[in-house]
Design a protein around this motif. Structure first.
Motif, PDB file in Angstrom:
ATOM      1  N   LEU A 125       0.696  -1.549  -0.126  1.00  0.00           N
ATOM      2  CA  LEU A 125       0.100   0.495   0.122  1.00  0.00           C
ATOM      3  C   LEU A 125       0.462   1.394   0.274  1.00  0.00           C
ATOM      4  CD1 LEU A 125      -2.810  -1.077   2.105  1.00  0.00           C
ATOM      5  CD2 LEU A 125      -3.126  -0.102   0.237  1.00  0.00           C
ATOM      6  N   LEU A 126       1.542   1.025   0.794  1.00  0.00           N
ATOM      7  CA  LEU A 126       2.821   2.458   0.536  1.00  0.00           C
ATOM      8  C   LEU A 126       3.563   2.599  -0.367  1.00  0.00           C
ATOM      9  CD1 LEU A 126       3.637   4.628   2.832  1.00  0.00           C
ATOM     10  CD2 LEU A 126       5.910   3.888   3.270  1.00  0.00           C
ATOM     11  N   ARG A 127       4.169   1.592  -1.064  1.00  0.00           N
ATOM     12  CA  ARG A 127       4.939   1.823  -2.011  1.00  0.00           C
ATOM     13  C   ARG A 127       3.665   2.519  -3.095  1.00  0.00           C
ATOM     14  NH1 ARG A 127       8.497  -3.558  -2.576  1.00  0.00           N
ATOM     15  NH2 ARG A 127       9.591  -3.379  -0.672  1.00  0.00           N
ATOM     16  N   LEU A 128       2.796   1.788  -3.617  1.00  0.00           N
ATOM     17  CA  LEU A 128       1.603   2.447  -4.308  1.00  0.00           C
ATOM     18  C   LEU A 128       1.227   3.722  -4.021  1.00  0.00           C
ATOM     19  CD1 LEU A 128      -0.647  -0.290  -4.859  1.00  0.00           C
ATOM     20  CD2 LEU A 128       0.707  -0.114  -6.441  1.00  0.00           C
ATOM     21  N   LEU A 129       1.334   4.686  -2.493  1.00  0.00           N
ATOM     22  CA  LEU A 129       1.124   5.917  -2.702  1.00  0.00           C
ATOM     23  C   LEU A 129       2.203   6.813  -2.791  1.00  0.00           C
ATOM     24  CD1 LEU A 129      -0.948   5.565   0.863  1.00  0.00           C
ATOM     25  CD2 LEU A 129      -1.850   6.500  -1.388  1.00  0.00           C
ATOM     26  N   GLN A 130       3.781   6.208  -2.563  1.00  0.00           N
ATOM     27  CA  GLN A 130       4.925   6.834  -2.774  1.00  0.00           C
ATOM     28  C   GLN A 130       4.751   7.003  -4.418  1.00  0.00           C
ATOM     29  OE1 GLN A 130       7.311   4.106  -0.777  1.00  0.00           O
ATOM     30  NE2 GLN A 130       7.745   5.370   0.565  1.00  0.00           N
ATOM     31  N   LEU A 131       4.329   5.910  -5.005  1.00  0.00           N
ATOM     32  CA  LEU A 131       4.312   6.177  -6.635  1.00  0.00           C
ATOM     33  C   LEU A 131       2.947   6.831  -7.007  1.00  0.00           C
ATOM     34  CD1 LEU A 131       4.749   2.425  -7.297  1.00  0.00           C
ATOM     35  CD2 LEU A 131       6.476   4.389  -7.983  1.00  0.00           C
ATOM     36  N   HIS A 132       2.584   7.343  -6.181  1.00  0.00           N
ATOM     37  CA  HIS A 132       1.594   8.836  -6.530  1.00  0.00           C
ATOM     38  C   HIS A 132       0.191   7.819  -7.295  1.00  0.00           C
ATOM     39  CE1 HIS A 132       4.142  12.491  -6.628  1.00  0.00           C
ATOM     40  NE2 HIS A 132       4.170  11.704  -5.835  1.00  0.00           N
ATOM     41  N   ILE A 133       0.279   6.881  -6.765  1.00  0.00           N
ATOM     42  CA  ILE A 133      -0.830   5.717  -7.032  1.00  0.00           C
ATOM     43  C   ILE A 133      -1.951   5.668  -6.578  1.00  0.00           C
ATOM     44  CG2 ILE A 133      -1.402   3.618  -7.821  1.00  0.00           C
ATOM     45  CD1 ILE A 133       0.876   3.469  -9.359  1.00  0.00           C
ATOM     46  N   TYR A 134      -3.238   6.128  -6.066  1.00  0.00           N
ATOM     47  CA  TYR A 134      -4.605   6.515  -4.871  1.00  0.00           C
ATOM     48  C   TYR A 134      -4.798   4.991  -4.505  1.00  0.00           C
ATOM     49  CZ  TYR A 134      -3.683  11.050  -7.308  1.00  0.00           C
ATOM     50  OH  TYR A 134      -2.434  12.013  -8.066  1.00  0.00           O
ATOM     51  N   ALA A 135      -4.086   4.444  -3.564  1.00  0.00           N
ATOM     52  CA  ALA A 135      -4.376   3.542  -3.167  1.00  0.00           C
ATOM     53  C   ALA A 135      -5.508   3.012  -1.995  1.00  0.00           C
ATOM     54  CB  ALA A 135      -2.956   2.155  -2.902  1.00  0.00           C
ATOM     55  N   LEU A 136      -6.583   2.468  -1.955  1.00  0.00           N
ATOM     56  CA  LEU A 136      -7.640   2.429  -1.175  1.00  0.00           C
ATOM     57  C   LEU A 136      -8.392   1.292  -0.950  1.00  0.00           C
ATOM     58  CD1 LEU A 136     -10.169   6.006  -2.388  1.00  0.00           C
ATOM     59  CD2 LEU A 136      -8.046   5.537  -0.178  1.00  0.00           C
ATOM     60  N   PRO A 137      -7.926   0.775   0.724  1.00  0.00           N
ATOM     61  CA  PRO A 137      -8.757  -0.515   0.938  1.00  0.00           C
ATOM     62  C   PRO A 137      -9.562  -0.475   0.794  1.00  0.00           C
ATOM     63  CG  PRO A 137      -7.208   0.605   2.571  1.00  0.00           C
ATOM     64  CD  PRO A 137      -7.508   1.186   2.473  1.00  0.00           C
ATOM     65  N   LEU A 138     -10.735  -1.909  -0.414  1.00  0.00           N
ATOM     66  CA  LEU A 138     -11.715  -2.363   0.167  1.00  0.00           C
ATOM     67  C   LEU A 138     -12.424  -2.473   0.852  1.00  0.00           C
ATOM     68  CD1 LEU A 138     -11.095  -3.438  -3.728  1.00  0.00           C
ATOM     69  CD2 LEU A 138     -12.735  -1.071  -3.323  1.00  0.00           C
ATOM     70  N   GLY A 139     -10.995  -3.209   1.806  1.00  0.00           N
ATOM     71  CA  GLY A 139     -11.442  -3.841   3.187  1.00  0.00           C
ATOM     72  C   GLY A 139     -10.774  -4.310   4.138  1.00  0.00           C
ATOM     73  N   LEU A 140     -11.057  -4.948   5.569  1.00  0.00           N
ATOM     74  CA  LEU A 140      -9.496  -5.151   6.248  1.00  0.00           C
ATOM     75  C   LEU A 140      -8.292  -6.155   5.570  1.00  0.00           C
ATOM     76  CD1 LEU A 140     -11.509  -5.004   9.725  1.00  0.00           C
ATOM     77  CD2 LEU A 140     -10.189  -3.104   8.690  1.00  0.00           C
ATOM     78  N   PRO A 141      -7.569  -6.112   5.890  1.00  0.00           N
ATOM     79  CA  PRO A 141      -6.417  -7.501   5.700  1.00  0.00           C
ATOM     80  C   PRO A 141      -7.008  -8.499   6.342  1.00  0.00           C
ATOM     81  CG  PRO A 141      -5.720  -5.553   6.112  1.00  0.00           C
ATOM     82  CD  PRO A 141      -6.961  -5.207   7.026  1.00  0.00           C
ATOM     83  N   GLN A 142      -6.998 -10.062   5.490  1.00  0.00           N
ATOM     84  CA  GLN A 142      -7.143 -10.592   5.739  1.00  0.00           C
ATOM     85  C   GLN A 142      -6.177 -11.612   5.760  1.00  0.00           C
ATOM     86  OE1 GLN A 142     -10.534 -12.803   5.215  1.00  0.00           O
ATOM     87  NE2 GLN A 142     -11.640 -10.584   4.862  1.00  0.00           N
ATOM     88  N   MET A 143      -5.263 -12.684   6.266  1.00  0.00           N
ATOM     89  CA  MET A 143      -4.920 -14.072   6.114  1.00  0.00           C
ATOM     90  C   MET A 143      -5.717 -15.132   4.903  1.00  0.00           C
ATOM     91  SD  MET A 143      -1.847 -13.030   7.745  1.00  0.00           S
ATOM     92  CE  MET A 143      -0.448 -14.191   7.697  1.00  0.00           C
ATOM     93  N   ILE A 144      -4.385 -15.090   4.438  1.00  0.00           N
ATOM     94  CA  ILE A 144      -4.824 -16.140   2.803  1.00  0.00           C
ATOM     95  C   ILE A 144      -3.230 -16.486   2.589  1.00  0.00           C
ATOM     96  CG2 ILE A 144      -4.858 -16.528   0.633  1.00  0.00           C
ATOM     97  CD1 ILE A 144      -6.703 -13.488   0.614  1.00  0.00           C
ATOM     98  N   ASP A 145      -3.261 -18.285   2.990  1.00  0.00           N
ATOM     99  CA  ASP A 145      -1.525 -19.089   2.397  1.00  0.00           C
ATOM    100  C   ASP A 145      -1.249 -18.346   2.852  1.00  0.00           C
ATOM    101  OD1 ASP A 145      -3.220 -20.740   0.398  1.00  0.00           O
ATOM    102  OD2 ASP A 145      -3.060 -19.001  -1.070  1.00  0.00           O
ATOM    103  N   ASP A 146      -0.830 -17.611   4.829  1.00  0.00           N
ATOM    104  CA  ASP A 146      -0.012 -17.027   5.878  1.00  0.00           C
ATOM    105  C   ASP A 146       0.254 -15.640   5.363  1.00  0.00           C
ATOM    106  OD1 ASP A 146      -0.403 -19.717   7.049  1.00  0.00           O
ATOM    107  OD2 ASP A 146       1.467 -20.845   5.537  1.00  0.00           O
ATOM    108  N   VAL A 147      -0.163 -15.255   4.339  1.00  0.00           N
ATOM    109  CA  VAL A 147       0.763 -13.913   3.671  1.00  0.00           C
ATOM    110  C   VAL A 147      -1.200 -13.237   4.279  1.00  0.00           C
ATOM    111  CG1 VAL A 147       1.252 -12.103   2.351  1.00  0.00           C
ATOM    112  CG2 VAL A 147       1.366 -14.561   2.502  1.00  0.00           C
TER     113      VAL A 147
END
Length: 210
Positions: free
Chosen positions: A148-170
């Motif tokens: 997320l932070l990397r996208l913002l640093q690239l001036h790409i307006y990243a907004l979460p669509l929901g809360l993070p979830q664990m998928i395959d341990d990530v």
């Protein structure tokens, strides 16, 4: 260079696509352990690799070293069909938004540390450079929260669509990311050049769309 492959030119790029299918299998099945999509022929292909898919191939010396895929969101796509639980409300659906998925870089082209991988940066630049003339305004993607932070640093307006979830341990978050001409300028600044990342064939197609 980034080669953009669609239904219009996939037949002429069959050899590159064979490399892409095998790179996907190596990354997502053999390295990341997505055993549910394993295939005996070592080619990772799914239901969304149809006439609507846009394939972005990073090619160096005729070898595919990076890959990602764009899918229209005005029809079923990975997030809307298989991972809607990542969204607090209905997944986005728009002719001006695509889904960015199956993002991977071959082992020899990877870098370590905090610096953004040059191959991944070129692919992201290609999405914006190729997409803007076609009226694209952004993408949705399922990604590690650290992106997320990397996208913002690239001036790409990243907004979460929901809360993070664990998928395959990530820890994964679904993101709605908008881009415009300012995003392209920032991506070019990060790459240190204003030269196109698109192959000549893909560059010509982008001009025709503008």
């Amino acid at each position: 260079m980034i080669q953009v492959i669609t239904a219009a030119n996939i037949a002429q790029n069959a050899e590159l696509m064979e490399q892409a299918w095998r790179l996907r299998h190596k990354i997502f099945v053999e390295e990341m352990g997505w055993s549910a999509i394993a295939r005996d022929d070592k080619r990772e292909i799914d239901e969304f690799d149809d006439e609507y898919a846009v394939h972005l191939l990073a090619v160096e010396d005729d070898e595919v070293v990076g890959y990602s895929r764009l899918l229209p969101t005005a029809r079923p796509y990975v997030l809307s069909k298989h991972l809607p639980q990542l969204c607090e409300s209905a997944p986005p659906s728009s002719p001006h938004i695509v889904e960015w998925s199956r993002i991977g870089v071959a082992g020899p082209a990877r870098t370590s540390g905090r610096r953004l991988n040059p191959t991944a940066l070129a692919i992201l630049t290609a999405i914006v450079e190729w997409g803007l003339p076609r009226g694209l305004k952004g993408f949705v993607s399922e990604m590690p929260t650290s992106w997320l932070l990397r996208l913002l640093q690239l001036h790409i307006y990243a907004l979460p669509l929901g809360l993070p979830q664990m998928i395959d341990d990530v820890e994964i978050v679904a993101v709605n990311a908008g881009f415009d001409a300012r995003s392209l300028r920032q991506l070019q600044k990060m790459r240190g050049t204003t030269e196109s990342v698109l192959s000549p064939e893909s560059r010509a197609a982008a001009r025709l769309a503008s």
